[in-house]
Design an enzyme around this catalytic site. Structure first.
Site, PDB file in Angstrom:
ATOM      1  CG  ASP A  66     -47.272 -18.202 -35.916  1.00 53.85           C
ATOM      2  OD1 ASP A  66     -48.320 -18.778 -36.247  1.00 53.85           O
ATOM      3  OD2 ASP A  66     -46.847 -17.194 -36.489  1.00 53.85           O
ATOM      4  CG  ASP A 135     -43.535  -6.474 -38.987  1.00 57.79           C
ATOM      5  OD1 ASP A 135     -43.821  -7.493 -39.664  1.00 57.79           O
ATOM      6  OD2 ASP A 135     -43.466  -6.489 -37.741  1.00 57.79           O
ATOM      7  CG  HIS A 137     -44.306 -10.752 -39.101  1.00 59.50           C
ATOM      8  ND1 HIS A 137     -45.012  -9.878 -38.301  1.00 59.50           N
ATOM      9  CD2 HIS A 137     -45.249 -11.500 -39.723  1.00 59.50           C
ATOM     10  CE1 HIS A 137     -46.315 -10.112 -38.441  1.00 59.50           C
ATOM     11  NE2 HIS A 137     -46.483 -11.096 -39.297  1.00 59.50           N
ATOM     12  CD  GLU A 142     -43.221  -9.103 -35.141  1.00 60.10           C
ATOM     13  OE1 GLU A 142     -43.034  -8.721 -36.311  1.00 60.10           O
ATOM     14  OE2 GLU A 142     -44.325  -9.036 -34.568  1.00 60.10           O
TER      15      GLU A 142
HETATM   16  P1  PGA Z   1     -52.285 -11.996 -42.786  1.00 60.31           P
HETATM   17  O1  PGA Z   1     -51.026 -12.085 -41.845  1.00 60.31           O
HETATM   18  O2  PGA Z   1     -52.277 -13.237 -43.626  1.00 60.31           O
HETATM   19  O3  PGA Z   1     -53.492 -11.991 -41.871  1.00 60.31           O
HETATM   20  O4  PGA Z   1     -52.149 -10.767 -43.587  1.00 60.31           O
HETATM   21  C1  PGA Z   1     -49.802 -12.434 -42.423  1.00 60.31           C
HETATM   22  C2  PGA Z   1     -48.746 -12.481 -41.336  1.00 60.31           C
HETATM   23  O5  PGA Z   1     -48.837 -11.704 -40.382  1.00 60.31           O
HETATM   24  O6  PGA Z   1     -47.827 -13.287 -41.462  1.00 60.31           O
END
Ligand code: PGA
Length: 259
Positions: A66, A135, A137, A142
């Site tokens: 992304d 959450d 995702h 999302e």
């Molecule tokens: P993080 O993010 O590795 O910084 O915890 C994970 C994500 O949001 O997919």
């Protein structure tokens, strides 16, 4: 069912996944990696560096999950910059063979399709590294994202913007939109490796692995994949009801299966 591997710490997780990726690249110098940003995959990239010494990585291809929309690609927190800094440069990859979705606003409505076409043209992603948001995702898909979705523009939730504000001066500086591989894109990768560390991810991990398959928890899409591996530390595994079985299955795993 995804295979759940419960490890002591990030270093053990990094070593395990890096062994798999290094083996993949040795077997196929044109391997196509799906790259994730965020803090979670960093132990994997760190562990990969020594394992790739002397290995020809000049033809490895990579696709990031992304990118933020409207961020200057030169901004240190653009995912192009993050992937360059954390993956491309330390591992000596060819930057021209590593892509991130194009988040520039001009023609943004076409950038998702272009990215999908580039993945297909590369022969598809062999191994996709994934983190998971608090959450649920994966990528920036999302809650509510379609399981059939492909690379497209999404609006970030407030929670994700809050989670990512630590990389910016303030939450107002976190972009509102992103362009992300879809759940359908992710499900087409040949091997999914989802990592999660810490108590804060425990509920999302349990939902993804043991909850119902639901767009309300996008990480649960991995239950539809024929080869998904979930590597978690004890804290991230703490809400799993079948942890005992996962440990037992992994301890008795036939060697020939690999990760
Ligand atoms: P993080 O993010 O590795 O910084 O915890 C994970 C994500 O949001 O997919």
């Amino acid at each position: 069912m995804a295979e759940i591997v419960i490890v002591r710490d990030k270093a053990e997780a990094g070593a395990l996944v890096a062994d798999e990726i290094a083996g993949l690249i040795r077997a196929d110098p044109e391997a196509v990696l799906g790259l994730a940003t965020g803090s979670t995959p960093l132990p994997v990239y760190e562990a990969l560096r020594p394992r790739l010494q002397g290995v020809d990585v000049s033809r490895v291809r990579g696709f990031a999950l992304d990118e933020y929309v409207g961020i200057d690609p030169a901004h240190p927190e653009s995912y192009r910059s993050v992937i360059t800094r954390e993956v491309v440069e330390p591992l000596g990859l060819d930057p021209s063979r590593i892509r991130t979705p194009d988040g520039s606003p001009e023609g943004i409505e076409h950038h998702g399709d272009e990215y999908e076409a580039a993945i297909v043209e590369a022969g598809g992603i062999d191994l996709q590294i994934l983190g998971i948001g608090t959450d649920g995702h994966i990528g920036f898909n999302e809650p509510g994202s379609s399981f059939a979705s492909i690379t497209r523009v999404k609006t970030l939730t407030e929670q994700t913007r809050r989670d990512n504000a630590r990389f910016f001066d303030s939450i107002e500086d976190v972009p509102m939109h992103c362009i992300t591989q879809g759940l359908g894109t992710i499900l087409r990768a040949r091997h999914l490796v989802l990592l999660a560390f810490g108590e804060g991810k425990a509920a999302a991990v349990a939902g993804a692995v043991e909850g119902p398959v639901t767009a309300s928890l996008p990480g649960s899409a991995i239950q539809l994949h024929p080869h998904a591996t979930v590597v978690v530390d004890e804290a991230a595994a703490s809400h799993l009801t079948r942890a005992g079985y996962y440990r037992y299955a992994y301890a008795n795993k036939p060697d020939w299966q690999g990760l």
